[in-house]
Design a protein around this motif. Structure first.
Motif, PDB file in Angstrom:
ATOM      1  N   VAL A 124     -23.404  11.713  47.696  1.00 41.80           N
ATOM      2  CA  VAL A 124     -23.156  10.596  46.782  1.00 41.80           C
ATOM      3  C   VAL A 124     -22.141  10.995  45.716  1.00 41.80           C
ATOM      4  CG1 VAL A 124     -25.141  11.211  45.342  1.00 41.80           C
ATOM      5  CG2 VAL A 124     -24.223   8.899  45.227  1.00 41.80           C
ATOM      6  N   GLN A 125     -21.161  10.132  45.492  1.00 45.29           N
ATOM      7  CA  GLN A 125     -20.207  10.302  44.394  1.00 45.29           C
ATOM      8  C   GLN A 125     -20.079   8.966  43.662  1.00 45.29           C
ATOM      9  OE1 GLN A 125     -16.711  11.975  46.404  1.00 45.29           O
ATOM     10  NE2 GLN A 125     -17.367  14.023  45.854  1.00 45.29           N
ATOM     11  N   GLN A 126     -19.618   9.029  42.440  1.00 45.29           N
ATOM     12  CA  GLN A 126     -19.628   7.835  41.598  1.00 45.29           C
ATOM     13  C   GLN A 126     -18.271   7.143  41.594  1.00 45.29           C
ATOM     14  OE1 GLN A 126     -21.742   8.518  38.007  1.00 45.29           O
ATOM     15  NE2 GLN A 126     -21.523   6.438  37.231  1.00 45.29           N
ATOM     16  N   ILE A 127     -18.316   5.811  41.511  1.00 41.48           N
ATOM     17  CA  ILE A 127     -17.125   5.007  41.283  1.00 41.48           C
ATOM     18  C   ILE A 127     -17.017   4.639  39.813  1.00 41.48           C
ATOM     19  CG2 ILE A 127     -16.152   2.693  41.638  1.00 41.48           C
ATOM     20  CD1 ILE A 127     -16.787   2.884  44.545  1.00 41.48           C
ATOM     21  N   ALA A 128     -18.140   4.206  39.232  1.00 44.07           N
ATOM     22  CA  ALA A 128     -18.064   3.732  37.838  1.00 44.07           C
ATOM     23  C   ALA A 128     -19.449   3.700  37.201  1.00 44.07           C
ATOM     24  CB  ALA A 128     -17.461   2.327  37.792  1.00 44.07           C
ATOM     25  N   ALA A 129     -19.474   3.900  35.878  1.00 49.35           N
ATOM     26  CA  ALA A 129     -20.638   3.534  35.077  1.00 49.35           C
ATOM     27  C   ALA A 129     -20.531   2.035  34.808  1.00 49.35           C
ATOM     28  CB  ALA A 129     -20.647   4.317  33.766  1.00 49.35           C
ATOM     29  N   LEU A 130     -21.658   1.355  34.873  1.00 51.27           N
ATOM     30  CA  LEU A 130     -21.640  -0.103  34.785  1.00 51.27           C
ATOM     31  C   LEU A 130     -22.238  -0.590  33.469  1.00 51.27           C
ATOM     32  CD1 LEU A 130     -22.717  -0.857  38.479  1.00 51.27           C
ATOM     33  CD2 LEU A 130     -20.399  -0.697  37.549  1.00 51.27           C
ATOM     34  N   TYR A 131     -22.979  -1.651  33.541  1.00 53.23           N
ATOM     35  CA  TYR A 131     -23.615  -2.272  32.374  1.00 53.23           C
ATOM     36  C   TYR A 131     -24.988  -1.628  32.127  1.00 53.23           C
ATOM     37  CZ  TYR A 131     -26.017  -4.629  36.184  1.00 53.23           C
ATOM     38  OH  TYR A 131     -26.732  -4.879  37.326  1.00 53.23           O
ATOM     39  N   PRO A 132     -25.561  -1.806  30.940  1.00 51.75           N
ATOM     40  CA  PRO A 132     -26.883  -1.236  30.688  1.00 51.75           C
ATOM     41  C   PRO A 132     -27.992  -2.064  31.325  1.00 51.75           C
ATOM     42  CG  PRO A 132     -26.106  -2.391  28.745  1.00 51.75           C
ATOM     43  CD  PRO A 132     -24.975  -2.413  29.728  1.00 51.75           C
ATOM     44  N   ASN A 133     -29.011  -1.370  31.807  1.00 46.20           N
ATOM     45  CA  ASN A 133     -30.249  -1.998  32.250  1.00 46.20           C
ATOM     46  C   ASN A 133     -31.255  -1.940  31.109  1.00 46.20           C
ATOM     47  OD1 ASN A 133     -29.865  -3.017  34.773  1.00 46.20           O
ATOM     48  ND2 ASN A 133     -31.072  -1.490  35.854  1.00 46.20           N
ATOM     49  N   THR A 208     -36.998  -3.771  34.700  1.00 46.41           N
ATOM     50  CA  THR A 208     -35.794  -3.167  34.133  1.00 46.41           C
ATOM     51  C   THR A 208     -34.576  -3.692  34.883  1.00 46.41           C
ATOM     52  OG1 THR A 208     -37.019  -1.179  33.527  1.00 46.41           O
ATOM     53  CG2 THR A 208     -34.622  -1.000  33.602  1.00 46.41           C
ATOM     54  N   SER A 209     -33.672  -4.362  34.143  1.00 46.34           N
ATOM     55  CA  SER A 209     -32.499  -4.974  34.777  1.00 46.34           C
ATOM     56  C   SER A 209     -31.489  -5.328  33.703  1.00 46.34           C
ATOM     57  CB  SER A 209     -32.906  -6.241  35.541  1.00 46.34           C
ATOM     58  OG  SER A 209     -33.207  -7.295  34.645  1.00 46.34           O
ATOM     59  N   GLY A 210     -30.353  -5.856  34.152  1.00 48.24           N
ATOM     60  CA  GLY A 210     -29.429  -6.463  33.208  1.00 48.24           C
ATOM     61  C   GLY A 210     -30.023  -7.750  32.663  1.00 48.24           C
ATOM     62  N   LEU A 211     -29.406  -8.260  31.621  1.00 52.09           N
ATOM     63  CA  LEU A 211     -29.890  -9.509  30.998  1.00 52.09           C
ATOM     64  C   LEU A 211     -29.029 -10.691  31.420  1.00 52.09           C
ATOM     65  CD1 LEU A 211     -30.544  -8.356  27.310  1.00 52.09           C
ATOM     66  CD2 LEU A 211     -32.208  -8.548  29.175  1.00 52.09           C
ATOM     67  N   PRO A 212     -29.674 -11.845  31.667  1.00 53.51           N
ATOM     68  CA  PRO A 212     -31.124 -12.042  31.768  1.00 53.51           C
ATOM     69  C   PRO A 212     -31.606 -11.752  33.171  1.00 53.51           C
ATOM     70  CG  PRO A 212     -30.031 -14.153  31.989  1.00 53.51           C
ATOM     71  CD  PRO A 212     -28.930 -13.140  31.779  1.00 53.51           C
ATOM     72  N   ASN A 213     -32.903 -11.516  33.301  1.00 52.05           N
ATOM     73  CA  ASN A 213     -33.519 -11.333  34.605  1.00 52.05           C
ATOM     74  C   ASN A 213     -33.952 -12.700  35.131  1.00 52.05           C
ATOM     75  OD1 ASN A 213     -36.075 -11.005  36.351  1.00 52.05           O
ATOM     76  ND2 ASN A 213     -35.237  -8.931  36.334  1.00 52.05           N
ATOM     77  N   ALA A 214     -33.499 -13.067  36.322  1.00 50.99           N
ATOM     78  CA  ALA A 214     -33.750 -14.408  36.861  1.00 50.99           C
ATOM     79  C   ALA A 214     -35.246 -14.697  37.000  1.00 50.99           C
ATOM     80  CB  ALA A 214     -33.052 -14.560  38.206  1.00 50.99           C
ATOM     81  N   VAL A 246     -31.352   5.070  25.860  1.00 51.21           N
ATOM     82  CA  VAL A 246     -30.755   4.679  24.585  1.00 51.21           C
ATOM     83  C   VAL A 246     -31.533   3.483  24.051  1.00 51.21           C
ATOM     84  CG1 VAL A 246     -28.451   5.512  25.156  1.00 51.21           C
ATOM     85  CG2 VAL A 246     -29.074   3.149  25.693  1.00 51.21           C
ATOM     86  N   SER A 247     -31.370   3.218  22.767  1.00 49.90           N
ATOM     87  CA  SER A 247     -32.044   2.086  22.144  1.00 49.90           C
ATOM     88  C   SER A 247     -31.093   0.899  22.045  1.00 49.90           C
ATOM     89  CB  SER A 247     -32.536   2.472  20.747  1.00 49.90           C
ATOM     90  OG  SER A 247     -33.184   1.366  20.141  1.00 49.90           O
ATOM     91  N   LEU A 248     -31.506  -0.236  22.595  1.00 51.60           N
ATOM     92  CA  LEU A 248     -30.757  -1.487  22.484  1.00 51.60           C
ATOM     93  C   LEU A 248     -31.734  -2.605  22.145  1.00 51.60           C
ATOM     94  CD1 LEU A 248     -28.289  -1.288  25.545  1.00 51.60           C
ATOM     95  CD2 LEU A 248     -27.756  -0.912  23.142  1.00 51.60           C
ATOM     96  N   THR A 249     -31.224  -3.797  21.934  1.00 48.60           N
ATOM     97  CA  THR A 249     -32.104  -4.926  21.627  1.00 48.60           C
ATOM     98  C   THR A 249     -31.890  -6.048  22.629  1.00 48.60           C
ATOM     99  OG1 THR A 249     -30.494  -5.885  20.097  1.00 48.60           O
ATOM    100  CG2 THR A 249     -32.168  -4.437  19.147  1.00 48.60           C
ATOM    101  N   ILE A 250     -32.981  -6.703  22.982  1.00 48.66           N
ATOM    102  CA  ILE A 250     -32.912  -7.923  23.779  1.00 48.66           C
ATOM    103  C   ILE A 250     -32.642  -9.057  22.794  1.00 48.66           C
ATOM    104  CG2 ILE A 250     -34.182  -9.494  25.300  1.00 48.66           C
ATOM    105  CD1 ILE A 250     -35.864  -7.018  26.142  1.00 48.66           C
ATOM    106  N   PRO A 251     -31.483  -9.707  22.879  1.00 49.16           N
ATOM    107  CA  PRO A 251     -31.090 -10.670  21.842  1.00 49.16           C
ATOM    108  C   PRO A 251     -32.053 -11.850  21.712  1.00 49.16           C
ATOM    109  CG  PRO A 251     -29.218 -10.078  23.216  1.00 49.16           C
ATOM    110  CD  PRO A 251     -30.428  -9.526  23.890  1.00 49.16           C
ATOM    111  N   ALA A 301     -24.569 -10.168  33.229  1.00 47.06           N
ATOM    112  CA  ALA A 301     -24.722  -8.720  32.993  1.00 47.06           C
ATOM    113  C   ALA A 301     -23.429  -7.977  33.272  1.00 47.06           C
ATOM    114  CB  ALA A 301     -25.848  -8.159  33.853  1.00 47.06           C
ATOM    115  N   ALA A 302     -22.627  -8.486  34.192  1.00 45.92           N
ATOM    116  CA  ALA A 302     -21.364  -7.824  34.536  1.00 45.92           C
ATOM    117  C   ALA A 302     -20.373  -7.827  33.383  1.00 45.92           C
ATOM    118  CB  ALA A 302     -20.740  -8.478  35.770  1.00 45.92           C
ATOM    119  N   SER A 303     -20.597  -8.660  32.385  1.00 42.97           N
ATOM    120  CA  SER A 303     -19.706  -8.671  31.210  1.00 42.97           C
ATOM    121  C   SER A 303     -19.828  -7.375  30.409  1.00 42.97           C
ATOM    122  CB  SER A 303     -20.008  -9.876  30.317  1.00 42.97           C
ATOM    123  OG  SER A 303     -21.332  -9.801  29.809  1.00 42.97           O
TER     124      SER A 303
END
Length: 332
Positions: A124-133, A208-214, A246-251, A301-303
């Motif tokens: 396995v090799q990486q292409i990119a770091a993405l959005y936060p979960n 655990t997912s990107g926001l919002p979770n369907a 890391v610490s984030l907030t659910i808006p 979430a892709a934003s």
């Protein structure tokens, strides 16, 4: 007679010149067409992308990405729904998929041969770091569960077994001084967990997912949903041993919540099989970034994906094709 011969010779030269020009034009057009065709082809016949549950951001975003790959390169590209991160890396290692979405904590374990991976994963090799979960621990407003400490003795869904959700659920529960022995654990994915909450079969669930979770968007329409806080100071303590947290907030308003809710988050990663050619992965990486507006339309979430962090946030070795793309855009 001489005049007639001169005229015939001149006409022959003119025809020859026209023929040469025509041949040159045809040759140039053929070369351009061949070059364009090469740009729109990749060596691999398949680009199967391992994702997660059908309703999760991984699968929604990856479905749009697969459509782009099919359209641009004429390749057979599709998604494969799975139990998510751990299974996805195992599928890559077994040569069953070409690409996958995974969480960075699971990817870190894989390349180090830790926890769910008895041996180091080298394919396995990486292409990119993405959005936060975002770790979304949800319960009913009537449950009395306010913090993770309150989960002791409760019935808790922790994600599919060995999924990325389950890995970070276990890490957080351990970080709060508990083990699974202190809970009644159910291994349920997004849709199954929200159904179990609605029917009262469980008291709380980790999603655990990107926001919002369907699944949570649907649940909050007919359920007294409450998001359990995970305070920033507790996350900082846990991050001393598990630095991917890391610490984030659910808006406010994400799920009808009146205020921002502090929680833990883990970065996602897009990974690829290391044996894919440099040229293929370069093209797939380039198309991925050029397709971001369409991926954002598929799921917001892709934003959270940006080019600068995509490289700097990588936790695994970059594939040479991805590195070639980053080098190219940096030089521009």
């Amino acid at each position: 007679m001489i005049k007639k011969s001169v005229l015939l010779i001149a006409a022959a030269f003119a025809l020859s010149a026209c023929s040469d020009d025509s041949n040159n034009t045809t040759s140039t057009a053929t070369e351009n067409e061949a070059s364009q065709t090469a740009d729109n082809k990749i060596e691999s016949r398949f680009v199967t992308i391992a994702t997660g549950g059908a309703s999760g951001p991984y699968n929604i975003i990856a479905t749009s990405l697969a459509d782009e790959y099919s359209k641009v390169y004429g390749v057979n590209s599709k998604t494969q729904t799975t139990g998510a991160s751990v299974e996805n890396i195992n599928l890559l290692n077994q040569d069953k998929v070409e690409m996958a979405f995974v969480m960075s904590d699971v990817l870190t374990d894989a390349i180090n041969g830790e926890n769910s991976f008895p041996n180091k994963i080298e394919k396995v090799q990486q292409i990119a770091a993405l959005y936060p979960n975002y770790v979304q621990v949800v319960t009913s407003q009537r449950s009395g569960i306010k913090t993770l400490d309150d989960l002791r003795g409760k019935r808790v869904a922790v994600g599919d077994q060995n999924s990325g959700v389950e890995v970070n659920a276990r890490n957080l529960i351990n970080g709060f001084g508990m083990t699974y022995d202190d809970l009644s654990v159910d291994y349920l994915g997004y849709a199954e967990a929200t159904d179990a909450l609605k029917s009262g079969r469980i008291d709380a669930a980790f999603l655990t997912s990107g926001l919002p979770n369907a699944s949570l968007m649907e649940l909050q329409q007919s359920f007294d949903l409450q998001i359990v806080e995970i305070p920033a100071d507790r996350i900082a303590e846990i991050a001393q041993d598990k630095p991917f947290f890391v610490s984030l907030t659910i808006p406010q308003g994400t799920y009808g919540n009146a205020e921002d809710v502090p929680t833990a988050a883990i970065q996602n990663a897009l990974v690829v099989h290391k044996d894919m050619t440099e040229d293929d992965v370069y093209k797939l990486t380039k198309t991925f970034f050029e397709s971001l507006p369409r991926l954002e339309s598929a799921h917001q979430a892709a934003s959270g994906i940006n080019l600068e962090f995509a490289k700097s946030g990588a936790v695994a070795p970059l594939h040479p094709g991805a590195q070639k793309y980053y080098d190219e855009v940096t030089a521009e």
